[in-house]
Design an enzyme around this catalytic site. Structure first.
Site, PDB file in Angstrom:
ATOM      1  N   GLY A  46       0.872  -1.172   0.000  1.00  0.00           N
ATOM      2  CA  GLY A  46       0.000   0.000   0.000  1.00  0.00           C
ATOM      3  C   GLY A  46       0.899   1.208   0.000  1.00  0.00           C
ATOM      4  O   GLY A  46       1.893   1.232  -0.715  1.00  0.00           O
ATOM      5  N   CYS A  78       6.139  -5.367   0.302  1.00  0.00           N
ATOM      6  CA  CYS A  78       6.235  -4.033  -0.297  1.00  0.00           C
ATOM      7  C   CYS A  78       6.155  -2.939   0.777  1.00  0.00           C
ATOM      8  O   CYS A  78       7.086  -2.813   1.560  1.00  0.00           O
ATOM      9  CB  CYS A  78       5.204  -3.887  -1.402  1.00  0.00           C
ATOM     10  SG  CYS A  78       5.704  -2.625  -2.568  1.00  0.00           S
ATOM     11  N   ARG A 105      12.756   3.509  -0.335  1.00  0.00           N
ATOM     12  CA  ARG A 105      11.409   3.496  -0.926  1.00  0.00           C
ATOM     13  C   ARG A 105      11.470   3.836  -2.414  1.00  0.00           C
ATOM     14  O   ARG A 105      12.353   4.559  -2.844  1.00  0.00           O
ATOM     15  CB  ARG A 105      10.521   4.523  -0.224  1.00  0.00           C
ATOM     16  CG  ARG A 105      10.267   4.202   1.223  1.00  0.00           C
ATOM     17  CD  ARG A 105       9.384   5.272   1.854  1.00  0.00           C
ATOM     18  NE  ARG A 105       8.104   5.356   1.195  1.00  0.00           N
ATOM     19  CZ  ARG A 105       7.278   6.399   1.296  1.00  0.00           C
ATOM     20  NH1 ARG A 105       7.615   7.437   2.020  1.00  0.00           N
ATOM     21  NH2 ARG A 105       6.121   6.385   0.671  1.00  0.00           N
ATOM     22  N   ARG A 135       6.004   0.053  -7.557  1.00  0.00           N
ATOM     23  CA  ARG A 135       6.676   1.160  -6.824  1.00  0.00           C
ATOM     24  C   ARG A 135       7.369   0.599  -5.579  1.00  0.00           C
ATOM     25  O   ARG A 135       7.183   1.065  -4.457  1.00  0.00           O
ATOM     26  CB  ARG A 135       5.669   2.259  -6.447  1.00  0.00           C
ATOM     27  CG  ARG A 135       4.933   2.813  -7.667  1.00  0.00           C
ATOM     28  CD  ARG A 135       4.117   4.032  -7.327  1.00  0.00           C
ATOM     29  NE  ARG A 135       4.995   5.129  -6.989  1.00  0.00           N
ATOM     30  CZ  ARG A 135       4.847   5.905  -5.914  1.00  0.00           C
ATOM     31  NH1 ARG A 135       3.869   5.711  -5.084  1.00  0.00           N
ATOM     32  NH2 ARG A 135       5.678   6.879  -5.694  1.00  0.00           N
ATOM     33  N   HIS A 171       4.839  -8.536  -4.603  1.00  0.00           N
ATOM     34  CA  HIS A 171       3.479  -8.892  -4.174  1.00  0.00           C
ATOM     35  C   HIS A 171       3.144 -10.334  -4.568  1.00  0.00           C
ATOM     36  O   HIS A 171       2.610 -10.562  -5.654  1.00  0.00           O
ATOM     37  CB  HIS A 171       2.465  -7.964  -4.856  1.00  0.00           C
ATOM     38  CG  HIS A 171       2.458  -6.570  -4.328  1.00  0.00           C
ATOM     39  ND1 HIS A 171       1.609  -6.145  -3.335  1.00  0.00           N
ATOM     40  CD2 HIS A 171       3.204  -5.507  -4.659  1.00  0.00           C
ATOM     41  CE1 HIS A 171       1.841  -4.869  -3.084  1.00  0.00           C
ATOM     42  NE2 HIS A 171       2.800  -4.464  -3.872  1.00  0.00           N
ATOM     43  N   GLU A 173       0.794 -12.113  -3.382  1.00  0.00           N
ATOM     44  CA  GLU A 173      -0.666 -12.288  -3.304  1.00  0.00           C
ATOM     45  C   GLU A 173      -1.365 -11.837  -4.577  1.00  0.00           C
ATOM     46  O   GLU A 173      -2.525 -12.169  -4.788  1.00  0.00           O
ATOM     47  CB  GLU A 173      -1.215 -11.554  -2.068  1.00  0.00           C
ATOM     48  CG  GLU A 173      -1.377 -10.052  -2.176  1.00  0.00           C
ATOM     49  CD  GLU A 173      -0.077  -9.244  -2.192  1.00  0.00           C
ATOM     50  OE1 GLU A 173       1.008  -9.839  -2.068  1.00  0.00           O
ATOM     51  OE2 GLU A 173      -0.154  -8.013  -2.330  1.00  0.00           O
TER      52      GLU A 173
HETATM   53  N1  GLN Z   1       5.645   2.989  -2.820  1.00  0.00           N
HETATM   54  C1  GLN Z   1       5.000   2.525  -1.637  1.00  0.00           C
HETATM   55  C2  GLN Z   1       5.631   3.152  -0.387  1.00  0.00           C
HETATM   56  O1  GLN Z   1       6.652   3.733  -0.477  1.00  0.00           O
HETATM   57  C3  GLN Z   1       5.018   1.017  -1.544  1.00  0.00           C
HETATM   58  C4  GLN Z   1       4.299   0.419  -2.735  1.00  0.00           C
HETATM   59  C5  GLN Z   1       3.609  -0.894  -2.500  1.00  0.00           C
HETATM   60  O2  GLN Z   1       3.366  -1.332  -1.364  1.00  0.00           O
HETATM   61  N2  GLN Z   1       3.220  -1.538  -3.569  1.00  0.00           N
HETATM   62  O3  GLN Z   1       5.088   3.064   0.664  1.00  0.00           O
END
Ligand code: GLN
Length: 212
Positions: A46, A78, A105, A135, A171, A173
């Protein structure tokens, strides 16, 4: 056996469905009392800044730290990887500093914002894992005792474990991959009922046998 999924924000439902598909009872965790009776916890992807705010707002920081310290398996995917890291590059305050790594990040920049690839992840067996990166963060520094579970072809680290804490940049899932959840379920079963000579009873790391 019950495994919690932090359900404040992000890819919650996909983890819940994956747990269900392997016969584990998923528990959405929104409040500290939801942590009672679970044997492991998944921190989904997220936006880590949003999760940070919601964790503080619902007073989840201390009880989740206590669950991790008690040895329950914690899986961060993530953004979940970012919030378990002891250090976040750029100086943001850590959320649950339970994994001795530094994460960066959004490490892939704009052009490679999201991508998929098959990666070797020997702990899951010979078949590679189909990894979806969105990301995604990367691990820049590994502390002592942190084991590498997967690397990109350019050798950057995207999956690690330190005792009961597993963190992955991608991910599983979203890819129909269940072996990582099975690994967490195996660890959770050990945590719930430690057997002589196993990790939860104080010996060496989780032995998985052919369970995956
Ligand atoms: N870019 C998000 C962050 O820095 C992480 C992305 C993801 O969980 N898919 O929090």
């Amino acid at each position: 056996m019950r495994i919690g999924v932090l359900a404040l924000h992000g890819a919650v439902i996909e983890h819940i469905q994956t747990l269900r598909s392997i016969g584990v009872e998923p528990v959405p965790v929104r409040l500290p009392e939801d942590l009672e009776g679970i044997s492991g916890l998944i921190l989904p992807g997220g936006e880590s800044t949003t999760m940070r705010k919601l964790v503080a707002r619902w007073n989840l920081r201390e009880p989740i730290m206590a669950l991790a310290r008690s040895g329950a398996p914690i899986l961060g995917t993530c953004a979940g990887m970012i919030i378990v890291a002891r250090e976040i590059a750029g100086g943001e305050e850590p959320v649950f500093p339970i994994l001795d790594v530094t994460v960066e990040r959004n490490a892939f920049g704009r052009q490679l914002d999201s991508f998929e690839m098959d990666l070797a992840m020997p702990i899951l067996g010979d078949r590679p894992v189909h990894a979806i990166f969105i990301r995604a963060p990367i691990i820049e520094r590994l502390g002592p005792g942190v084991e590498v579970l997967a690397r990109l072809p350019d050798q950057r680290v995207v999956a690690v474990r330190q005792r009961n804490v597993i963190a992955i940049s991608f991910h599983p899932e979203l890819a129909g991959e269940t072996r990582i959840h099975r690994l967490v379920a195996t660890m959770a079963a050990e945590y719930a009922e430690p057997r002589e000579g196993t990790a939860a009873a104080g010996a060496e790391p989780w032995s998985l046998g052919e369970a995956l």
